[in-house]
Design a protein around this motif. Structure first.
Motif, PDB file in Angstrom:
ATOM      1  N   ALA A 204       1.004  -1.191   0.142  1.00  0.00           N
ATOM      2  CA  ALA A 204      -0.068   0.201  -0.096  1.00  0.00           C
ATOM      3  C   ALA A 204       0.962   1.268  -0.027  1.00  0.00           C
ATOM      4  N   PRO A 205       0.622   2.234  -0.838  1.00  0.00           N
ATOM      5  CA  PRO A 205       1.348   3.460  -0.825  1.00  0.00           C
ATOM      6  C   PRO A 205       1.071   4.486   0.279  1.00  0.00           C
ATOM      7  N   ASP A 206      -0.067   4.247   1.086  1.00  0.00           N
ATOM      8  CA  ASP A 206      -0.106   5.077   2.057  1.00  0.00           C
ATOM      9  C   ASP A 206      -1.297   4.240   2.967  1.00  0.00           C
ATOM     10  N   ALA A 207      -1.666   4.971   4.115  1.00  0.00           N
ATOM     11  CA  ALA A 207      -2.360   4.358   5.300  1.00  0.00           C
ATOM     12  C   ALA A 207      -3.890   4.165   4.799  1.00  0.00           C
ATOM     13  N   ARG A 208      -4.406   5.023   3.993  1.00  0.00           N
ATOM     14  CA  ARG A 208      -5.805   4.828   3.887  1.00  0.00           C
ATOM     15  C   ARG A 208      -6.054   3.731   2.864  1.00  0.00           C
ATOM     16  N   VAL A 209      -4.997   3.469   1.788  1.00  0.00           N
ATOM     17  CA  VAL A 209      -5.137   2.382   1.135  1.00  0.00           C
ATOM     18  C   VAL A 209      -4.712   0.977   1.888  1.00  0.00           C
TER      19      VAL A 209
END
Length: 363
Positions: A204-209
């Protein structure tokens, strides 16, 4: 316009305010800004990812540009960590765990804990029961925890590419006991290429993803009997192993030869010599992990990034060239090492020519 919409519109101004407080090492003002944003209707996840995280990214960028010292960067980061801890206990952030259990940890030797901490807080907000293990978690201890906790998945974070071999070992070990692994952080590349290379179940590229992927469910890759060489067959040539074992010798050899080539090093202070040795060690470490991944871009990206770091500190970019040349001579019998070093020296060709030709000059 609702209160929440107004709060969202205020995010750029809030970032400026929070940056001012953090850079001034004013912890109480920083906490007041965050609490006021929550009380004003800004969602806790938004505060974490759109307010606090960008400010922390600015801290790193200011260090890279030599506008913050290492001590100032550490102080600012400590304030950010304390503000996040305070936010976690604000009434607006309290949730009931209902989705399952996730372990969040940094891989062994990885001490950049902020990305993992942000993910742990986001997952908690979304209803997961989170075991946050923090920085530098040795793989055997991670596996022991997973056996004890019965986690549904593990999220591993790494920011420094030199930790990729440790990440690979952790990924394989977790999968071997049936726990799916999601990875994230700058070490895995902006497109997740190293996550795929090392066989992670998800990236995942970030926490939301990451939170969405975990909510959707991640299937574990069977790993019984799988070894690192199965993912990376180029390791069979033993270059990675031999160069890794020679790390200390290579650093000493490069430092010794630099002293011969540049008599001015005789006048270096102890601190300058120490910084020079550290610079050389970083070059060898990144060369080693580039051999592990067999990825030219990993090494050349590090070299060009280092050019920017040195330039910001008024150390000539061309100071890297003699160290690379000496390493190439030392490793001339290793074809992949030779290729990597040739590509790196080619990447330096576009750097401005400067009169200085040594590392550690401004330590």
């Amino acid at each position: 316009m609702t209160q929440s919409n107004r709060a969202t519109d205020d995010i750029p101004a809030l970032r400026d305010q929070l940056w001012t407080a953090v850079s001034a090492r004013d912890e109480f003002s920083a906490a007041d800004i965050v609490f006021a944003a929550l009380d004003g209707g800004l969602a806790a996840e938004t505060v974490l990812l759109d307010l606090i995280a960008p400010v922390q990214a600015t801290v790193g960028a200011e260090w890279a540009a030599n506008r913050l010292s290492v001590a100032q960067e550490h102080a600012a980061t400590a304030i950010t960590e304390r503000v996040i801890a305070a936010l976690a206990h604000h009434p607006a952030t309290r949730t009931t765990a209902s989705l399952g259990r996730i372990t969040v940890a940094c891989v062994d030797q990885e001490w950049h804990v902020m990305p993992a901490r942000l993910l742990a807080e986001v997952l908690t907000l979304r209803g997961w029961q989170v075991d946050f293990l923090g920085a530098q978690v040795p793989t055997p201890h991670l596996i022991a925890h997973l056996h004890h906790s019965g986690a549904d998945a593990v999220a591993l974070s790494s920011s420094i590419p030199t930790r990729l071999p440790a990440a690979h070992a952790a990924i394989t070990a977790c999968q071997a006991i049936g726990v799916p692994v999601l990875v994230g952080g700058a070490a895995f590349g902006p497109d997740g290429r190293y996550a795929r290379l090392l066989g992670a179940d998800a990236w995942a590229p970030d926490a939301r993803v990451a939170a969405q992927q975990l909510a959707d469910g991640i299937a574990v890759t069977p790993a019984t009997g799988r070894q690192q060489i199965d993912d990376l067959p180029h390791l069979a040539d033993q270059e990675y192993t031999l160069v890794a074992r020679s790390h200390d010798r290579l650093v000493r050899q490069v430092l010794t030869q630099l002293e011969v080539r540049f008599p001015a090093m005789a006048a270096y202070t102890a601190q300058q010599r120490e910084r020079t040795a550290e610079d050389i060690a970083h070059i060898v470490e990144f060369l080693t992990v580039a051999l592990y991944t067999d990825d030219d871009d990993l090494f050349t990206t590090f070299i060009t990034w280092t050019v920017g770091i040195l330039t910001a500190r008024r150390v000539p970019a061309q100071s890297l060239r003699p160290a690379l040349k000496i390493l190439a001579t030392e490793l001339k019998e290793f074809p992949r090492s030779t290729r990597l070093l040739d590509r790196a020296r080619f990447a330096l060709d576009s750097a401005p020519v400067s009169a200085g030709t040594h590392l550690g000059a401004t330590a």
